[in-house]
Design an enzyme around this catalytic site. Structure first.
Site, PDB file in Angstrom:
ATOM      1  N   SER A 177      -6.121   5.375   6.462  1.00 46.81           N
ATOM      2  CA  SER A 177      -5.776   4.893   7.794  1.00 46.81           C
ATOM      3  C   SER A 177      -6.649   5.569   8.847  1.00 46.81           C
ATOM      4  O   SER A 177      -7.873   5.439   8.813  1.00 46.81           O
ATOM      5  CB  SER A 177      -4.288   5.098   8.040  1.00 46.81           C
ATOM      6  OG  SER A 177      -3.851   4.390   9.166  1.00 46.81           O
ATOM      7  N   ASP A 271      -0.311  -5.522   6.102  1.00 44.91           N
ATOM      8  CA  ASP A 271      -0.855  -4.435   6.904  1.00 44.91           C
ATOM      9  C   ASP A 271      -1.671  -5.019   8.056  1.00 44.91           C
ATOM     10  O   ASP A 271      -2.567  -5.841   7.813  1.00 44.91           O
ATOM     11  CB  ASP A 271      -1.743  -3.555   6.016  1.00 44.91           C
ATOM     12  CG  ASP A 271      -2.301  -2.338   6.721  1.00 44.91           C
ATOM     13  OD1 ASP A 271      -2.080  -2.182   7.939  1.00 44.91           O
ATOM     14  OD2 ASP A 271      -2.969  -1.534   6.049  1.00 44.91           O
ATOM     15  N   HIS A 301       0.941  -1.059   4.296  1.00 48.25           N
ATOM     16  CA  HIS A 301       0.287   0.166   4.733  1.00 48.25           C
ATOM     17  C   HIS A 301       1.100   1.352   4.204  1.00 48.25           C
ATOM     18  O   HIS A 301       2.325   1.299   4.155  1.00 48.25           O
ATOM     19  CB  HIS A 301       0.265   0.188   6.264  1.00 48.25           C
ATOM     20  CG  HIS A 301      -0.692   1.172   6.845  1.00 48.25           C
ATOM     21  ND1 HIS A 301      -2.035   0.916   6.982  1.00 48.25           N
ATOM     22  CD2 HIS A 301      -0.500   2.425   7.332  1.00 48.25           C
ATOM     23  CE1 HIS A 301      -2.627   1.950   7.542  1.00 48.25           C
ATOM     24  NE2 HIS A 301      -1.715   2.886   7.756  1.00 48.25           N
TER      25      HIS A 301
END
Length: 341
Positions: A177, A271, A301
């Site tokens: 991320s 996501d 995610h």
């Protein structure tokens, strides 16, 4: 009432084990973090906590070390000490490749403990030494503080790898991320400054664009654990104004990507960041970078570190481990070739 815009069953396409993790996260008393202050949000249950509860439910010890030894230490950074943690197989000796790992959390929340499972699992699977590095977080330390810390940490590892039995000629980077964005920026800066380039990079659902109206943002506007309001909350705390998100360190899809190391990108179907990850992969390929992109269906995610409870997470970890072993073995062969030339 649905906490994140869905009912308890979630999207029809959500994998059962992924749903189980999200349900357990809710049960821990999760309040939507984007309705809180950063200090309050940092105290909220995380998907990692939900995964740990699923492990307990299945009779798996969530505190097992998996045969991996760890050591906490600090690195001197531009804004103070950077917390770091070494991971390596227990009772094994010899010089090993090193992976510098950066955790997620939107540059605002999370820490080495929240993202313990990824470097632990991959250190076991690859027999590499993983160095998980923290960084300054917003709003106390706004952009580009985290990027400066990531660069300092990478430089330190390259220059000091031998002190912990790491091979300084075989250093890779990885991040999830926001950490995936940091890893890519380390590679870009190493290229630009003529510093040692990572042998390879693995970017797991990286932040790579500032377009919050992409296909995946629209599809997953109310998804859990990451959605459009949450990303907008991160942006509001990390940057002084929206215009700063156009910086190529954030908008990687518009950065100069030529000359970067071989790249593996992992994405999740559910996501908001899925689209930008796919675009980044295409831009890397267009720039001549050897690139692999895989999107796992039915997961969200944060799925990647959940290999003990989510099937696709285990598959993704295996794919990444295979990539690291292949890429870092090439480093060994290159070192031998140089010695013989």
């Amino acid at each position: 009432m649905a906490l994140f815009g869905w009912d308890a069953d979630g999207p029809a396409r959500l994998d059962h084990s992924m749903q189980e993790v999200l349900d357990e996260t809710r049960k821990l008393g999760l309040t939507p973090p984007w309705t809180l202050s950063p200090a309050e949000a940092r105290k909220q249950p995380t998907p990692a906590d939900g995964a740990r509860q699923v492990m307990r439910n299945r009779g798996i010890d969530p505190d097992a070390d998996l045969g991996v030894a760890t050591k906490d230490f600090t690195i001197s950074g531009p804004g103070g000490e950077i917390q770091a943690r070494l991971y390596g197989r227990q009772n094994e000796t010899g010089t090993k490749p090193v992976v510098v790992y950066f955790h997620g959390g939107g540059w605002v929340i999370a820490d080495l403990d929240v993202y313990d499972s990824t470097p632990r699992a991959l250190a076991l699977a690859t027999d590499c030494i993983f160095v998980s590095c923290h960084y300054r977080q917003a709003p106390e330390h706004k952009f580009p503080a985290a990027h400066e810390d990531a660069w300092a940490a990478y430089q330190w590892v390259v220059e000091n790898a031998a002190s912990f039995d790491g091979d300084p000629s075989r250093v890779a980077v990885m991040g999830e991320s926001a950490g995936g964005n940091l890893a890519a920026n380390v590679s870009i800066r190493a290229r630009d400054e003529g510093f040692q380039l990572p042998v390879t990079q693995v970017l797991v659902y990286p932040i790579a664009d500032n377009d919050t109206n992409s296909t995946s943002y629209i599809e997953n506007a109310e998804a859990m654990p990451l959605n459009k309001p949450f990303m907008e909350w991160f942006v509001s705390h990390v940057f002084d104004n929206q215009g700063e998100t156009a910086d190529p360190r954030i908008k990687l899809v518009s950065a100069n990507l030529a000359g970067l190391p071989p790249t593996t990108i992992i994405a999740a179907e559910i996501d908001p960041l899925r689209t930008e990850g796919k675009i980044l992969a295409a831009r890397l390929e267009a720039a001549g970078v050897d690139t692999s992109y895989t999107c796992y269906e039915g997961v969200t995610h944060e799925f990647f570190g959940m290999g003990l409870v989510v099937k696709d997470a285990a598959a993704a970890q295996t794919k990444v481990a295979t990539h690291f072993k292949k890429a870092l073995r090439v480093g060994i062969l290159g070192k031998i070739a140089n010695a013989l030339s």
